[in-house]
Scaffold this active site. Structure first.
Site, short mmCIF file in Angstrom:
data_model
loop_
_atom_site.label_atom_id
_atom_site.label_comp_id
_atom_site.label_asym_id
_atom_site.label_seq_id
_atom_site.Cartn_x
_atom_site.Cartn_y
_atom_site.Cartn_z
N HIS A 235 -8.02 1.60 -5.00
CA HIS A 235 -9.10 1.40 -4.04
C HIS A 235 -9.73 2.77 -3.77
O HIS A 235 -9.13 3.62 -3.12
CB HIS A 235 -8.51 0.79 -2.76
CG HIS A 235 -9.50 0.60 -1.66
ND1 HIS A 235 -9.10 0.36 -0.35
CD2 HIS A 235 -10.85 0.62 -1.64
CE1 HIS A 235 -10.17 0.24 0.41
NE2 HIS A 235 -11.25 0.39 -0.35
N MET B 268 -12.58 -5.51 3.59
CA MET B 268 -11.80 -4.68 4.50
C MET B 268 -11.66 -5.38 5.85
O MET B 268 -12.65 -5.77 6.46
CB MET B 268 -12.47 -3.32 4.69
CG MET B 268 -12.48 -2.45 3.44
SD MET B 268 -10.81 -2.03 2.85
CE MET B 268 -10.13 -1.15 4.26
N MET C 205 -8.87 8.58 -1.16
CA MET C 205 -9.82 8.98 -0.12
C MET C 205 -10.23 10.42 -0.35
O MET C 205 -9.40 11.26 -0.69
CB MET C 205 -9.21 8.83 1.27
CG MET C 205 -8.65 7.47 1.58
SD MET C 205 -8.03 7.38 3.27
CE MET C 205 -7.08 5.86 3.21
N ASP D 43 -7.59 -6.23 3.04
CA ASP D 43 -6.87 -4.96 3.21
C ASP D 43 -7.08 -4.46 4.62
O ASP D 43 -8.21 -4.20 5.03
CB ASP D 43 -7.42 -3.94 2.21
CG ASP D 43 -6.76 -2.57 2.31
OD1 ASP D 43 -5.80 -2.42 3.08
OD2 ASP D 43 -7.22 -1.66 1.61
N MET E 161 -12.09 5.01 -1.98
CA MET E 161 -12.92 5.25 -0.80
C MET E 161 -13.54 6.63 -0.96
O MET E 161 -13.15 7.60 -0.30
CB MET E 161 -12.06 5.13 0.47
CG MET E 161 -11.66 3.70 0.76
SD MET E 161 -10.35 3.57 2.01
CE MET E 161 -8.90 3.66 0.95
N SER F 140 0.83 -1.21 0.00
CA SER F 140 0.00 0.00 0.00
C SER F 140 0.86 1.25 0.00
O SER F 140 1.64 1.48 0.93
CB SER F 140 -0.92 0.01 1.22
OG SER F 140 -1.60 1.24 1.29
N ASP G 77 -4.57 3.99 -2.60
CA ASP G 77 -5.77 4.36 -1.85
C ASP G 77 -6.20 5.79 -2.17
O ASP G 77 -5.45 6.74 -1.94
CB ASP G 77 -5.51 4.25 -0.35
CG ASP G 77 -5.47 2.82 0.13
OD1 ASP G 77 -6.43 2.07 -0.16
OD2 ASP G 77 -4.50 2.43 0.81
N HIS H 231 -0.95 -1.08 -4.42
CA HIS H 231 -2.25 -0.63 -3.92
C HIS H 231 -2.24 0.88 -3.75
O HIS H 231 -1.38 1.44 -3.07
CB HIS H 231 -2.55 -1.32 -2.58
CG HIS H 231 -3.98 -1.22 -2.16
ND1 HIS H 231 -4.98 -1.94 -2.74
CD2 HIS H 231 -4.56 -0.47 -1.18
CE1 HIS H 231 -6.13 -1.66 -2.15
NE2 HIS H 231 -5.90 -0.75 -1.21
#
Length: 223
Positions: A66, A137, A37, A175, A68, A10, A35, A33
């Site tokens: 990913h 998750m 957000m 994750d 979010m 990540s 992320d 990965h």
């Protein structure tokens, strides 16, 4: 099931001032990965599409995005069009998961569906055949460095059962809190893809850490 476990470090645990170099430090990984957000769906703000495009240009491995975020139907296809290998959206944020999956696939990416620790799988079993990845998750989304929630493992087992019986064809990804102390539990439950943050980027030798995690997961999967 992949022939060997897939390790996805990540970038959330990397040095944000050196993202290109940090991407290259994990060349032995399977996916990177990434992320995203938005400070709305989760109470934190990280990367967006321009950063993802820059990281993709520097990364030796495919990107696993990913998201979010709120309104993934609007934003997710852009990440696929920009070259992400896998783009995952949250079930809790999707009004029409099937439509998002179709759009992601049409844009050239694998389509992923993520569920929070408290979200039951049962409400999404009818849409999962449209997806290529199920991200379970194992911490609450929004922050790195959290402790693994073992109570999520029954969902991993259920997903593995559905894949093994031919009801689903997808990667089972986990994750949150994945490290040398927890990866064997997740692998034994049936996960294929393991997102690891500080366990890789916090190691003196990320390549060695990736190899060790992959070996632990492979041994646990074989029983």
């Amino acid at each position: 099931m992949p022939s060997s476990p897939l390790i996805a470090p990540s970038l959330l645990s990397a040095d944000f001032a050196r993202l290109a170099e940090e991407a290259q430090r994990v060349a032995d990984a399977d996916w990177l990965h990434f992320d995203v957000m938005d400070a709305h769906f989760v109470p934190n703000l990280t990367f967006g599409l321009p950063v993802m495009q820059a990281v993709r240009a520097a990364s030796p491995v495919p990107l696993d995005c990913h998201l979010m975020i709120e309104d993934p139907a609007r934003w997710a296809p852009g990440y696929a069009e920009a070259g992400a290998r896998n783009v995952t959206v949250h079930a809790e944020a999707c009004a029409d998961p099937r439509a998002v999956a179709r759009d992601l696939r049409a844009a050239g990416a694998l389509a992923g569906l993520a569920v929070k620790p408290g979200t039951p799988l049962e409400g999404y079993l009818d849409v999962l055949p449209e997806f290529d990845t199920l991200l379970i998750m194992t911490v609450e989304p929004g922050f790195g460095g959290q402790e693994f929630i073992a109570e999520t493992l029954p969902k991993v087992r259920r997903a593995r059962e559905l894949v093994d019986t031919g009801h689903l064809t997808l990667f089972v990804e986990v994750d949150g809190g994945i490290n040398a102390d927890t990866i064997e539990q997740a692998a034994a439950a049936g996960a294929d893809v393991f997102v690891a943050g500080s366990a890789v980027y916090g190691a003196d030798d990320p390549a060695r850490a990736i190899a060790a995690l992959r070996a632990q997961a492979a041994a646990a999967r074989q029983g």
